[in-house]
Scaffold this motif. Structure first.
Motif, PDB file in Angstrom:
ATOM      1  N   TYR A  68      15.628 -13.739   7.696  1.00 44.65           N
ATOM      2  CA  TYR A  68      14.186 -13.967   7.633  1.00 44.65           C
ATOM      3  C   TYR A  68      13.484 -13.310   8.820  1.00 44.65           C
ATOM      4  O   TYR A  68      12.419 -12.716   8.667  1.00 44.65           O
ATOM      5  N   GLN A  69      14.103 -13.401  10.003  1.00 43.86           N
ATOM      6  CA  GLN A  69      13.512 -12.781  11.184  1.00 43.86           C
ATOM      7  C   GLN A  69      13.470 -11.264  11.036  1.00 43.86           C
ATOM      8  O   GLN A  69      12.464 -10.635  11.380  1.00 43.86           O
ATOM      9  N   GLN A  70      14.545 -10.688  10.543  1.00 38.91           N
ATOM     10  CA  GLN A  70      14.580  -9.233  10.351  1.00 38.91           C
ATOM     11  C   GLN A  70      13.519  -8.804   9.344  1.00 38.91           C
ATOM     12  O   GLN A  70      12.807  -7.825   9.565  1.00 38.91           O
ATOM     13  N   GLN A  71      13.426  -9.543   8.234  1.00 36.78           N
ATOM     14  CA  GLN A  71      12.426  -9.214   7.216  1.00 36.78           C
ATOM     15  C   GLN A  71      11.015  -9.354   7.789  1.00 36.78           C
ATOM     16  O   GLN A  71      10.142  -8.515   7.530  1.00 36.78           O
ATOM     17  N   TYR A  72      10.788 -10.389   8.590  1.00 42.97           N
ATOM     18  CA  TYR A  72       9.480 -10.604   9.204  1.00 42.97           C
ATOM     19  C   TYR A  72       9.130  -9.456  10.150  1.00 42.97           C
ATOM     20  O   TYR A  72       8.018  -8.926  10.112  1.00 42.97           O
ATOM     21  N   LYS A  73      10.088  -9.036  10.973  1.00 38.43           N
ATOM     22  CA  LYS A  73       9.841  -7.946  11.918  1.00 38.43           C
ATOM     23  C   LYS A  73       9.535  -6.636  11.187  1.00 38.43           C
ATOM     24  O   LYS A  73       8.636  -5.893  11.586  1.00 38.43           O
ATOM     25  N   GLU A  74      10.292  -6.363  10.121  1.00 40.44           N
ATOM     26  CA  GLU A  74      10.037  -5.156   9.345  1.00 40.44           C
ATOM     27  C   GLU A  74       8.653  -5.182   8.712  1.00 40.44           C
ATOM     28  O   GLU A  74       7.941  -4.177   8.699  1.00 40.44           O
ATOM     29  N   THR A  75       8.270  -6.341   8.193  1.00 39.58           N
ATOM     30  CA  THR A  75       6.952  -6.477   7.567  1.00 39.58           C
ATOM     31  C   THR A  75       5.841  -6.302   8.592  1.00 39.58           C
ATOM     32  O   THR A  75       4.840  -5.635   8.321  1.00 39.58           O
ATOM     33  N   VAL A  76       6.024  -6.873   9.767  1.00 43.22           N
ATOM     34  CA  VAL A  76       5.025  -6.735  10.826  1.00 43.22           C
ATOM     35  C   VAL A  76       4.886  -5.277  11.250  1.00 43.22           C
ATOM     36  O   VAL A  76       3.768  -4.763  11.398  1.00 43.22           O
ATOM     37  N   THR A  79       3.116  -3.343   8.514  1.00 35.57           N
ATOM     38  CA  THR A  79       1.695  -3.696   8.472  1.00 35.57           C
ATOM     39  C   THR A  79       0.937  -3.065   9.631  1.00 35.57           C
ATOM     40  O   THR A  79      -0.175  -2.563   9.451  1.00 35.57           O
ATOM     41  N   LYS A  80       1.533  -3.067  10.801  1.00 34.08           N
ATOM     42  CA  LYS A  80       0.892  -2.430  11.957  1.00 34.08           C
ATOM     43  C   LYS A  80       0.707  -0.936  11.722  1.00 34.08           C
ATOM     44  O   LYS A  80      -0.330  -0.364  12.062  1.00 34.08           O
ATOM     45  N   GLU A  81       1.720  -0.307  11.148  1.00 39.30           N
ATOM     46  CA  GLU A  81       1.634   1.125  10.878  1.00 39.30           C
ATOM     47  C   GLU A  81       0.532   1.422   9.859  1.00 39.30           C
ATOM     48  O   GLU A  81      -0.240   2.370  10.026  1.00 39.30           O
ATOM     49  N   GLN A  82       0.447   0.608   8.812  1.00 38.78           N
ATOM     50  CA  GLN A  82      -0.600   0.803   7.806  1.00 38.78           C
ATOM     51  C   GLN A  82      -1.986   0.595   8.418  1.00 38.78           C
ATOM     52  O   GLN A  82      -2.918   1.337   8.119  1.00 38.78           O
ATOM     53  N   ALA A  83      -2.116  -0.412   9.271  1.00 37.76           N
ATOM     54  CA  ALA A  83      -3.403  -0.671   9.916  1.00 37.76           C
ATOM     55  C   ALA A  83      -3.791   0.482  10.838  1.00 37.76           C
ATOM     56  O   ALA A  83      -4.967   0.870  10.899  1.00 37.76           O
ATOM     57  N   LYS A  84      -2.815   1.035  11.535  1.00 43.01           N
ATOM     58  CA  LYS A  84      -3.096   2.167  12.426  1.00 43.01           C
ATOM     59  C   LYS A  84      -3.560   3.375  11.623  1.00 43.01           C
ATOM     60  O   LYS A  84      -4.524   4.049  11.990  1.00 43.01           O
ATOM     61  N   ARG A  85      -2.866   3.646  10.505  1.00 47.42           N
ATOM     62  CA  ARG A  85      -3.279   4.772   9.668  1.00 47.42           C
ATOM     63  C   ARG A  85      -4.677   4.563   9.104  1.00 47.42           C
ATOM     64  O   ARG A  85      -5.486   5.490   9.061  1.00 47.42           O
ATOM     65  N   ALA A  86      -4.971   3.330   8.683  1.00 52.57           N
ATOM     66  CA  ALA A  86      -6.298   3.044   8.138  1.00 52.57           C
ATOM     67  C   ALA A  86      -7.369   3.207   9.215  1.00 52.57           C
ATOM     68  O   ALA A  86      -8.452   3.749   8.951  1.00 52.57           O
ATOM     69  N   ALA A  87      -7.078   2.756  10.421  1.00 54.21           N
ATOM     70  CA  ALA A  87      -8.038   2.894  11.519  1.00 54.21           C
ATOM     71  C   ALA A  87      -8.254   4.358  11.882  1.00 54.21           C
ATOM     72  O   ALA A  87      -9.394   4.783  12.141  1.00 54.21           O
ATOM     73  N   ASP A  88      -7.183   5.136  11.896  1.00 51.54           N
ATOM     74  CA  ASP A  88      -7.313   6.563  12.191  1.00 51.54           C
ATOM     75  C   ASP A  88      -8.148   7.272  11.134  1.00 51.54           C
ATOM     76  O   ASP A  88      -9.014   8.095  11.452  1.00 51.54           O
ATOM     77  N   THR A  89      -7.899   6.945   9.878  1.00 53.63           N
ATOM     78  CA  THR A  89      -8.673   7.548   8.788  1.00 53.63           C
ATOM     79  C   THR A  89     -10.137   7.157   8.877  1.00 53.63           C
ATOM     80  O   THR A  89     -11.027   7.998   8.715  1.00 53.63           O
ATOM     81  N   ALA A  90     -10.388   5.874   9.151  1.00 52.77           N
ATOM     82  CA  ALA A  90     -11.774   5.414   9.265  1.00 52.77           C
ATOM     83  C   ALA A  90     -12.481   6.094  10.434  1.00 52.77           C
ATOM     84  O   ALA A  90     -13.637   6.515  10.307  1.00 52.77           O
TER      85      ALA A  90
END
Length: 132
Positions: A68-76, A79-90
């Protein structure tokens, strides 16, 4: 986080009371998002609660908590990478919009200047007119 919680809740098979499932879910959540200084204690508590809720050995519960911890870390991280890409695009799109807006203002000012120069009336004085 919701995926992990649903896995913990569904793994008990509905045979245990809801209180045990809720306690296990809360303990796993604390182990995943808790203070890093108290991580070991939170992991132990989560493994104990999971073992009780699912009637499994403590070692198996510890393995599940680690998964569960590994899955949580991967998801985080994802999500951070997607947010960074969205912020860069914006940011890129906003800067382009600002550039085009400034260019439009400059062209408008230039157009207004030349339109004013072309349409200005030049007064002429006629030779036969007397002002008296």
């Amino acid at each position: 986080m919701a995926v992990i919680e649903s896995k913990v809740r569904s793994a008990s098979g509905g045979q245990d009371p809801a209180a045990l499932r809720d306690a296990a879910t809360t303990a796993v959540r604390a182990a995943l998002t808790g203070d890093p200084a108290q991580q070991a204690a939170a992991n132990e508590k989560a493994a104990e609660a999971l073992a009780k809720a699912q009637n499994i050995p403590q070692d198996e519960a510890k393995n599940q908590v680690s998964q569960y911890q590994q899955q949580y870390k991967e998801t985080v991280l994802k999500t951070k990478e997607q947010a960074k890409r969205a912020a860069d695009t914006a940011a890129k799109r906003v800067s382009q919009g600002a550039l085009f807006g400034a260019l439009a203002l400059l062209l408008g000012a230039l157009t207004a200047f030349f339109a004013g120069r072309v349409s200005a009336v030049t007064p002429t004085v006629s030779a036969g007119a007397t002002g008296v």
